[in-house]
Scaffold this active site. Structure first.
Site, short mmCIF file in Angstrom:
data_model
loop_
_atom_site.label_atom_id
_atom_site.label_comp_id
_atom_site.label_asym_id
_atom_site.label_seq_id
_atom_site.Cartn_x
_atom_site.Cartn_y
_atom_site.Cartn_z
N LYS A 154 0.93 -1.25 -0.15
CA LYS A 154 0.12 0.13 0.09
C LYS A 154 0.83 1.20 0.15
O LYS A 154 1.85 1.03 0.84
CB LYS A 154 -0.93 0.03 1.41
N LYS A 156 -2.06 1.18 -3.01
CA LYS A 156 -2.53 0.11 -3.94
C LYS A 156 -1.51 0.08 -5.13
O LYS A 156 -1.11 -0.81 -5.56
CB LYS A 156 -3.78 0.25 -4.33
N LYS A 180 1.14 -10.15 -2.43
CA LYS A 180 -0.06 -9.96 -3.44
C LYS A 180 0.04 -8.57 -4.09
O LYS A 180 0.33 -7.58 -3.50
CB LYS A 180 -1.47 -10.08 -2.73
N ASP A 182 -1.91 -5.57 -5.59
CA ASP A 182 -3.31 -5.06 -5.49
C ASP A 182 -4.13 -5.39 -6.74
O ASP A 182 -3.72 -5.44 -7.98
CB ASP A 182 -3.17 -3.50 -5.00
N GLU A 183 -5.34 -5.18 -6.68
CA GLU A 183 -6.45 -5.60 -7.68
C GLU A 183 -6.28 -4.91 -8.85
O GLU A 183 -6.63 -5.20 -10.05
CB GLU A 183 -7.87 -5.67 -7.00
N HIS A 272 -9.27 -12.83 -7.04
CA HIS A 272 -9.53 -11.75 -6.40
C HIS A 272 -11.06 -11.44 -6.87
O HIS A 272 -11.03 -11.73 -8.22
CB HIS A 272 -8.61 -10.39 -6.72
N ARG A 273 -11.95 -10.88 -6.20
CA ARG A 273 -13.33 -10.70 -6.78
C ARG A 273 -13.71 -9.30 -6.82
O ARG A 273 -15.01 -8.93 -6.95
CB ARG A 273 -14.32 -11.42 -5.75
N LYS A 313 -13.21 -3.82 6.65
CA LYS A 313 -13.75 -2.66 6.19
C LYS A 313 -14.82 -2.57 5.27
O LYS A 313 -15.71 -1.92 5.19
CB LYS A 313 -12.61 -1.94 5.69
N SER A 342 -9.85 -10.84 4.07
CA SER A 342 -8.97 -9.73 3.74
C SER A 342 -9.96 -8.15 3.88
O SER A 342 -11.21 -8.51 3.60
CB SER A 342 -8.30 -9.68 2.34
N GLY A 343 -9.34 -7.33 4.10
CA GLY A 343 -10.08 -5.84 3.94
C GLY A 343 -10.34 -5.20 5.31
O GLY A 343 -11.05 -5.57 5.99
N GLY A 344 -9.18 -4.49 5.54
CA GLY A 344 -9.39 -3.71 7.01
C GLY A 344 -8.99 -4.54 8.18
O GLY A 344 -9.17 -4.21 9.23
N GLN A 364 -5.21 -12.14 4.84
CA GLN A 364 -4.38 -10.76 3.93
C GLN A 364 -4.44 -9.47 4.70
O GLN A 364 -5.58 -9.15 4.98
CB GLN A 364 -4.82 -10.52 2.58
N GLY A 367 -3.16 -2.45 4.62
CA GLY A 367 -3.18 -1.30 5.42
C GLY A 367 -2.46 -1.99 6.89
O GLY A 367 -1.60 -0.84 7.58
C1 CAP Z 1 -7.41 -5.06 1.33
C2 CAP Z 1 -7.56 -5.08 -0.17
C3 CAP Z 1 -8.27 -6.18 -1.17
C4 CAP Z 1 -9.56 -6.08 -0.14
C5 CAP Z 1 -10.64 -7.18 -1.18
C6 CAP Z 1 -8.12 -3.61 -0.83
O1 CAP Z 1 -6.51 -3.97 1.65
O2 CAP Z 1 -6.12 -5.09 -0.89
O3 CAP Z 1 -8.20 -5.78 -2.05
O4 CAP Z 1 -9.74 -6.92 0.87
O5 CAP Z 1 -11.84 -7.08 -0.67
O6 CAP Z 1 -7.50 -3.22 -1.60
O7 CAP Z 1 -8.93 -3.11 -0.06
P1 CAP Z 1 -6.37 -3.59 3.12
P2 CAP Z 1 -12.33 -8.68 -0.27
O8 CAP Z 1 -6.12 -4.59 4.03
O9 CAP Z 1 -5.58 -2.59 3.21
O10 CAP Z 1 -7.82 -3.06 3.78
O11 CAP Z 1 -11.36 -9.32 0.18
O12 CAP Z 1 -13.66 -8.29 0.39
O13 CAP Z 1 -12.72 -9.02 -1.71
MG MG Z 2 -6.75 -4.80 -2.82
#
Ligand code: CAP
Ligand code: MG
Length: 419
Positions: A154, A156, A180, A182-183, A272-273, A313, A342-344, A364, A367
């Site tokens: 990060k 991203k 990983k 980022d998407e 990744h979704r 998050k 993953s996420g927050g 995962q 941040g």
């Molecule tokens: C998480 C993340 C993931 C999300 C995807 C982001 O980063 O890299 O892409 O978790 O959501 O870009 O937000 P943080 P999900 O750890 O910094 O939040 O896993 O619900 O598909």
């Molecule tokens: Mg991401």
């Protein structure tokens, strides 16, 4: 009121007993004003199988055998049976175009959600399924019990390929297994795909020597299909064991074909979704994440993001638990798939994550690693310490007394659940 040129009710047969060879869908149906539930359900079955809005003059006899049938209506929930001959084996786009196609736009429904799908064995097994699955991934990573740990640089996007590889080194050094992309990182002017792979692999070699641990990069090959194929080949040539695919934005046709390429190159698929919430989030209209997860396991991803059950998050309620149960359960002998949580996330919430979602999990933290007060390497160490504490049955507070990095993470974030 059914008009004389309509034939939807012919698709409703509440005495029908589905055969084991049928594909079954559960829909949540909210009829439009002036349309009965039976008519709306009949329209869904008709439009997703053989029918259209009007009766037809010529009907081949075969129609009777392959039309979908509504066999159960309970409140807003409708179950429809689809004979197997409606579907082309090993063609996921066609199956989606049938049971998740025009029907969402019909005027006859105010809302419509595809809640669940049960595949007959033969159709499900016509696909490759996961190449590695949970058992195979644990074997490759040499991580027997604890969750697999991942992080993502990060911001991203923004790092150059060189900077990306340098921060990946720090995170691997700190104890994270997978770094990983980022998407939304593919091949950008300041971070070209080829350069990133080359430099990541150099850093991986260095950190594996220093730590004695296997490390991997989830490299995002998301692009046009032919380019994805080229990128997967490059990743394999560098000896990395994974690719990452944004499965919704690339689509199931690409995923099916990339799964074949990954078979040739022995590459695991991290799914990744991104974009899923455009159709999974609204509980009245769209397609559930459970359905997306079922399609993904059948096509053959090895791990897939499924949410944090409300801890992180992003919106993800208790259905995460149900989805993870499916991914890790017996299903026609198709390999089990790692849910990715993953996420927050940050060290302070990891025990809750593992208590709620178990440890057969990829966790995962982006941040929550890169935002650590003392930088990414210490952030990674704090995540590893939080997992070690949980596995040892020790509270984070206690474990932090003699683990500096965890203590600093808790001082910054405590046990807060981001939003
Ligand atoms: C998480 C993340 C993931 C999300 C995807 C982001 O980063 O890299 O892409 O978790 O959501 O870009 O937000 P943080 P999900 O750890 O910094 O939040 O896993 O619900 O598909
Ligand atoms: Mg991401």
């Amino acid at each position: 009121m059914v008009r004389k040129f309509e034939w939807y009710t012919e698709f409703v047969d509440l005495d029908y007993k589905p055969s084991k060879r049928d594909l079954i869908c559960l829909f949540r149906v909210e009829p439009a004003k002036g349309i009965s539930m039976k008519e709306a359900a009949g329209r869904v079955a008709s439009e997703s199988s053989v029918g259209t809005w009007t009766t037809l003059s010529k009907l081949p006899r075969r129609i009777q055998k392959i039309k979908a049938r509504v066999f159960e209506i309970k409140g807003n929930y409708v179950r429809i049976a689809y004979p197997p001959d409606l579907f082309e084996p090993y063609n996921m786009p066609q199956i989606l175009s049938s049971i998740a196609g025009n029907i969402f736009g019909m005027k006859a429904v105010k809302n419509l959600r595809l809640e669940d799908v049960w595949f007959p064995r033969k159709l499900a097994k016509s696909f490759k399924g996961p190449q590695f699955g949970i058992k195979g991934i644990r074997k490759v990573l040499r991580v027997k019990k604890r969750p697999i740990l991942a992080s993502v640089p990060k911001p991203k996007v923004g790092f150059s390929a060189k900077e990306h590889a340098e921060v990946a080194y720090k995170v691997w050094k700190g104890g994270i297994d997978l770094v990983k992309d980022d998407e939304n990182l593919a091949s950008l002017s300041f971070n070209k795909f080829e350069k990133r792979v080359e430099l990541l692999m150099k850093m991986r070699e260095k950190v594996e020597k220093e730590t004695g641990e296997k490390k991997f990069a989830l490299i995002n090959i998301t692009a046009g299909y032919r380019e994805m194929e080229k990128r997967a080949k490059l990743v394999a040539e560098y000896g990395n064991e994974y690719v990452m695919v944004d499965i919704v934005t690339t689509g199931f046709a690409a995923l099916q074909s990339i799964r074949e390429v990954c078979e040739d190159f022995k590459l695991a698929i991290h799914a990744h979704r991104a974009m899923h919430a455009s159709f999974t989030r609204n509980k009245k209209h769209g397609i559930s994440m459970l359905v997306l997860a079922k399609f993904s396991r059948i096509v053959g991803v090895d791990q897939i993001h499924t949410g944090t059950a409300g801890i992180g998050k992003l919106e993800s309620g208790k259905e995460t638990i149900l989805i993870n149960e499916f991914l890790r359960s017996e299903f026609y002998g198709i390999k089990r798939v790692f849910p990715v949580c993953s996420g927050g996330l940050h060290p302070g919430v990891l025990p809750q994550v593992m208590k709620t979602l178990g440890t057969d999990l990829v966790i995962q933290v982006g941040g929550g690693v890169f935002g650590h007060p003392k930088g990414a390497e210490k952030g990674a160490r704090a995540v590893r310490q939080a997992v070690e504490a949980y596995v040892a049955g020790v509270s984070l507070k206690k474990f932090a007394e003699d683990h500096e990095e965890l203590k600093e993470a808790l001082e910054k974030w405590g046990f807060v659940r981001p939003r």
